[in-house]
Design a protein around this motif. Sequence first.
Motif, PDB file in Angstrom:
ATOM      1  N   LYS A  35       0.854  -1.197   0.000  1.00 39.67           N
ATOM      2  CA  LYS A  35       0.000   0.000   0.000  1.00 39.67           C
ATOM      3  C   LYS A  35       0.887   1.244   0.000  1.00 39.67           C
ATOM      4  CE  LYS A  35      -4.248  -1.581   0.430  1.00 39.67           C
ATOM      5  NZ  LYS A  35      -5.313  -1.191  -0.525  1.00 39.67           N
ATOM      6  N   ARG A  36       1.114   1.793  -1.180  1.00 38.40           N
ATOM      7  CA  ARG A  36       1.971   2.976  -1.310  1.00 38.40           C
ATOM      8  C   ARG A  36       1.122   4.236  -1.315  1.00 38.40           C
ATOM      9  NH1 ARG A  36       7.108   4.003  -2.489  1.00 38.40           N
ATOM     10  NH2 ARG A  36       7.502   1.793  -2.879  1.00 38.40           N
ATOM     11  N   VAL A  37       1.328   5.090  -0.337  1.00 39.53           N
ATOM     12  CA  VAL A  37       0.574   6.350  -0.279  1.00 39.53           C
ATOM     13  C   VAL A  37       1.027   7.275  -1.400  1.00 39.53           C
ATOM     14  CG1 VAL A  37       0.440   8.532   0.988  1.00 39.53           C
ATOM     15  CG2 VAL A  37      -0.008   6.424   2.153  1.00 39.53           C
ATOM     16  N   ILE A  38       0.053   7.868  -2.080  1.00 47.47           N
ATOM     17  CA  ILE A  38       0.429   8.852  -3.101  1.00 47.47           C
ATOM     18  C   ILE A  38      -0.139  10.234  -2.777  1.00 47.47           C
ATOM     19  CG2 ILE A  38       0.880   7.285  -5.046  1.00 47.47           C
ATOM     20  CD1 ILE A  38      -2.010   7.906  -5.978  1.00 47.47           C
ATOM     21  N   GLN A  39      -1.134  10.261  -1.888  1.00 49.04           N
ATOM     22  CA  GLN A  39      -1.724  11.561  -1.561  1.00 49.04           C
ATOM     23  C   GLN A  39      -2.319  11.548  -0.155  1.00 49.04           C
ATOM     24  OE1 GLN A  39      -4.872  12.787  -4.232  1.00 49.04           O
ATOM     25  NE2 GLN A  39      -4.935  14.824  -3.309  1.00 49.04           N
ATOM     26  N   VAL A  40      -2.223  12.703   0.488  1.00 47.46           N
ATOM     27  CA  VAL A  40      -2.809  12.855   1.826  1.00 47.46           C
ATOM     28  C   VAL A  40      -3.670  14.115   1.808  1.00 47.46           C
ATOM     29  CG1 VAL A  40      -2.241  13.390   4.224  1.00 47.46           C
ATOM     30  CG2 VAL A  40      -0.879  11.721   2.986  1.00 47.46           C
ATOM     31  N   GLU A  41      -4.863  14.008   2.356  1.00 47.69           N
ATOM     32  CA  GLU A  41      -5.736  15.196   2.477  1.00 47.69           C
ATOM     33  C   GLU A  41      -6.269  15.220   3.894  1.00 47.69           C
ATOM     34  OE1 GLU A  41      -8.783  15.081  -0.973  1.00 47.69           O
ATOM     35  OE2 GLU A  41      -7.735  13.152  -0.910  1.00 47.69           O
ATOM     36  N   GLN A  42      -6.716  16.390   4.332  1.00 47.05           N
ATOM     37  CA  GLN A  42      -7.361  16.427   5.644  1.00 47.05           C
ATOM     38  C   GLN A  42      -8.535  17.385   5.653  1.00 47.05           C
ATOM     39  OE1 GLN A  42      -4.823  17.801   8.917  1.00 47.05           O
ATOM     40  NE2 GLN A  42      -3.275  18.333   7.403  1.00 47.05           N
ATOM     41  N   THR A  43      -9.471  17.045   6.534  1.00 45.15           N
ATOM     42  CA  THR A  43     -10.633  17.911   6.753  1.00 45.15           C
ATOM     43  C   THR A  43     -10.499  18.426   8.181  1.00 45.15           C
ATOM     44  OG1 THR A  43     -11.923  16.112   7.653  1.00 45.15           O
ATOM     45  CG2 THR A  43     -12.020  16.412   5.255  1.00 45.15           C
ATOM     46  N   SER A  44     -11.516  19.128   8.654  1.00 40.01           N
ATOM     47  CA  SER A  44     -11.432  19.631  10.034  1.00 40.01           C
ATOM     48  C   SER A  44     -11.550  18.490  11.038  1.00 40.01           C
ATOM     49  CB  SER A  44     -12.520  20.669  10.276  1.00 40.01           C
ATOM     50  OG  SER A  44     -13.763  20.072   9.973  1.00 40.01           O
ATOM     51  N   SER A  45     -11.993  17.321  10.596  1.00 41.56           N
ATOM     52  CA  SER A  45     -12.190  16.245  11.568  1.00 41.56           C
ATOM     53  C   SER A  45     -11.414  14.972  11.263  1.00 41.56           C
ATOM     54  CB  SER A  45     -13.677  15.909  11.667  1.00 41.56           C
ATOM     55  OG  SER A  45     -14.124  15.487  10.393  1.00 41.56           O
ATOM     56  N   GLY A  46     -10.670  14.937  10.185  1.00 44.10           N
ATOM     57  CA  GLY A  46      -9.962  13.683   9.906  1.00 44.10           C
ATOM     58  C   GLY A  46      -9.016  13.776   8.732  1.00 44.10           C
ATOM     59  N   VAL A  47      -8.411  12.617   8.403  1.00 41.79           N
ATOM     60  CA  VAL A  47      -7.447  12.547   7.302  1.00 41.79           C
ATOM     61  C   VAL A  47      -7.853  11.444   6.324  1.00 41.79           C
ATOM     62  CG1 VAL A  47      -5.416  13.408   8.533  1.00 41.79           C
ATOM     63  CG2 VAL A  47      -6.008  11.000   8.682  1.00 41.79           C
ATOM     64  N   ILE A  48      -7.452  11.633   5.084  1.00 42.48           N
ATOM     65  CA  ILE A  48      -7.705  10.619   4.051  1.00 42.48           C
ATOM     66  C   ILE A  48      -6.375  10.338   3.350  1.00 42.48           C
ATOM     67  CG2 ILE A  48      -9.027  10.015   1.964  1.00 42.48           C
ATOM     68  CD1 ILE A  48     -10.806  12.558   2.795  1.00 42.48           C
ATOM     69  N   ALA A  49      -5.974   9.087   3.328  1.00 38.68           N
ATOM     70  CA  ALA A  49      -4.760   8.698   2.584  1.00 38.68           C
ATOM     71  C   ALA A  49      -5.207   7.950   1.339  1.00 38.68           C
ATOM     72  CB  ALA A  49      -3.884   7.801   3.451  1.00 38.68           C
ATOM     73  N   THR A  50      -4.605   8.314   0.209  1.00 38.33           N
ATOM     74  CA  THR A  50      -4.916   7.613  -1.040  1.00 38.33           C
ATOM     75  C   THR A  50      -3.689   6.814  -1.465  1.00 38.33           C
ATOM     76  OG1 THR A  50      -6.383   9.409  -1.654  1.00 38.33           O
ATOM     77  CG2 THR A  50      -5.712   7.919  -3.428  1.00 38.33           C
ATOM     78  N   ASN A  77      -5.425   3.031  -5.853  1.00 34.34           N
ATOM     79  CA  ASN A  77      -6.685   3.791  -5.865  1.00 34.34           C
ATOM     80  C   ASN A  77      -7.604   3.523  -4.680  1.00 34.34           C
ATOM     81  OD1 ASN A  77      -6.353   5.437  -8.069  1.00 34.34           O
ATOM     82  ND2 ASN A  77      -6.897   3.781  -9.489  1.00 34.34           N
ATOM     83  N   THR A  78      -7.114   2.791  -3.670  1.00 28.35           N
ATOM     84  CA  THR A  78      -7.917   2.622  -2.457  1.00 28.35           C
ATOM     85  C   THR A  78      -7.605   3.786  -1.517  1.00 28.35           C
ATOM     86  OG1 THR A  78      -6.190   1.280  -1.475  1.00 28.35           O
ATOM     87  CG2 THR A  78      -7.964   0.106  -2.626  1.00 28.35           C
ATOM     88  N   GLN A  79      -8.442   3.936  -0.507  1.00 25.06           N
ATOM     89  CA  GLN A  79      -8.235   5.019   0.464  1.00 25.06           C
ATOM     90  C   GLN A  79      -8.368   4.488   1.889  1.00 25.06           C
ATOM     91  OE1 GLN A  79     -11.116   8.066  -0.742  1.00 25.06           O
ATOM     92  NE2 GLN A  79      -9.406   9.235  -1.626  1.00 25.06           N
ATOM     93  N   ALA A  80      -7.797   5.212   2.826  1.00 26.90           N
ATOM     94  CA  ALA A  80      -7.994   4.903   4.248  1.00 26.90           C
ATOM     95  C   ALA A  80      -8.299   6.218   4.957  1.00 26.90           C
ATOM     96  CB  ALA A  80      -6.736   4.275   4.833  1.00 26.90           C
ATOM     97  N   THR A  81      -9.135   6.138   5.972  1.00 25.73           N
ATOM     98  CA  THR A  81      -9.451   7.356   6.728  1.00 25.73           C
ATOM     99  C   THR A  81      -9.118   7.144   8.200  1.00 25.73           C
ATOM    100  OG1 THR A  81     -11.707   6.584   7.042  1.00 25.73           O
ATOM    101  CG2 THR A  81     -11.340   8.081   5.188  1.00 25.73           C
ATOM    102  N   GLY A  82      -8.838   8.248   8.866  1.00 25.96           N
ATOM    103  CA  GLY A  82      -8.549   8.172  10.292  1.00 25.96           C
ATOM    104  C   GLY A  82      -8.662   9.551  10.907  1.00 25.96           C
ATOM    105  N   ASP A  83      -8.450   9.620  12.221  1.00 25.10           N
ATOM    106  CA  ASP A  83      -8.508  10.925  12.893  1.00 25.10           C
ATOM    107  C   ASP A  83      -7.207  11.697  12.711  1.00 25.10           C
ATOM    108  OD1 ASP A  83     -11.140  10.780  14.188  1.00 25.10           O
ATOM    109  OD2 ASP A  83     -10.243   9.005  15.111  1.00 25.10           O
ATOM    110  N   PHE A  84      -6.102  10.948  12.572  1.00 23.09           N
ATOM    111  CA  PHE A  84      -4.826  11.610  12.293  1.00 23.09           C
ATOM    112  C   PHE A  84      -3.907  10.625  11.578  1.00 23.09           C
ATOM    113  CE2 PHE A  84      -4.285   9.663  16.418  1.00 23.09           C
ATOM    114  CZ  PHE A  84      -2.957   9.283  16.496  1.00 23.09           C
TER     115      PHE A  84
END
Length: 385
Positions: free
Chosen positions: A123-138, A142-149
């Motif tokens: 699982k190689r991360v290519i992108q990281v984004e965040q919102t006010s309440s969490g993070v999304i790793a892509t 093309n799969t994603q994972a979400t978490g609080d940090f």
Amino acid sequence: MKAIVIGGGIGGMSSAIALEKSGIDVEVFEAVKEMKPVGAAISIWPNGVKCLNALGMKTALRELGGNMAYMAYHDGTTGAPLTRFSMAPLVQQVGEYPCPVARAELQAMLIDTFGRERVQFGKRVIQVEQTSSGVIATFSDNTQATGDFLIAADGTHSVIREYVLEQKLERRYAGYVNWNGLVTIDERIAPADQWTTFVGDGKRVSLMPVSGNRFYFFFDVPLPKGLPQDRSTVKADLTGYFQGWAEPVRQLIAAINPDTTNRVEIHDIEPFSRFVKGRVALLGDAAHSTTPDIGQGGCAAMEDAVVLASTLASHSLGIEDALLRYQARRVERVKDLVLKARKRCDVTHARDPAITAEWYDSLKSETGERVLAGMCETIEGGPLG
Ligand code: FAD
């Protein structure tokens, strides 16, 4: 609360274990399908050992460690001893033993402690984004994972570092090439319970005992960056670089297996002071890449993990706040380690040959006191004292 840890190396696995111990759910994502550590072994100094002890690995770690009861320097060409001293005063002062270990075994211990089946390989991360309440790793599939940090423990070539710093940092070539590997202990080369180093011309040849009757060996040679590397010429290359060196060095070159000998051009990164962007934090080599000259890169990653988990344990403060506290507690410490290693690197590898000659000379009157005092200071600067 859920953490996403990127990278299954020393930093990623130590932090996954530490966070879970603090009651945080953790998912680990590692780019490669199978772990193949770049170095053969690593010396875990007592500051790192204390961190792994605190994370519950004390017994397992002891079984992997070699017995480094003494330390000695020899003149590279004559083989004559320059100094030899016991490591006991260091253990007495800091309360823990140094622990040289085979890297693959350390890595396996960390992964097994967390749970091998729970590490998501490939699982190689290519992108990281965040919102006010969490993070999304892509990931690259093309799969994603979400978490609080998210903890970015993706190593010295970290892609997430660029996201956090909003700029790309170049690594700095330290001016030397390191060959390392494991070899069966042969007491004609060096005593089995001693860290032995041969020095001369800004080069060094070093042997450290690890478990299983093996020496971790390494050769350092100041060289330009980018020379061709070819396993089939390893022995011939080393024979050329160490022409005229003492018999134990020649015996070591004869004994090594080129197929399992690593060649690494040594780099570091100018220390920087931003490790955190919102809910994303850099850890380990992603945050601070050092030359291995004081053997502290991996130990610093272990320290990061312990400090990170302790700041998040009081997460009623808020995640962003806790991560900033982690940053505040780590920036100066790791800067100090990187710069100390760089200084040591320059002296060892003859950036200024006159200073290196002075150092060789000073080793003849070294009783161990100065060397061990320096080590103790480094060790005691860690989070567990
Ligand atoms: P790494 O070990 O590099 O792990 C990063 C992981 O992230 C890798 O598994 C990688 O595959 C993965 N990854 C990378 N990109 C992505 C991505 N995009 N998505 C998902 N995963 C990704 N330290 C010591 O303490 N003592 C020593 O004696 C010592 N000796 C050394 C000798 C040499 C020759 C060298 C080169 C280093 C030495 N070090 C030593 C330093 C130590 O090896 C590092 O500091 C340590 O490995 C850092 O761990 P890390 O987890 O931060 O990074």
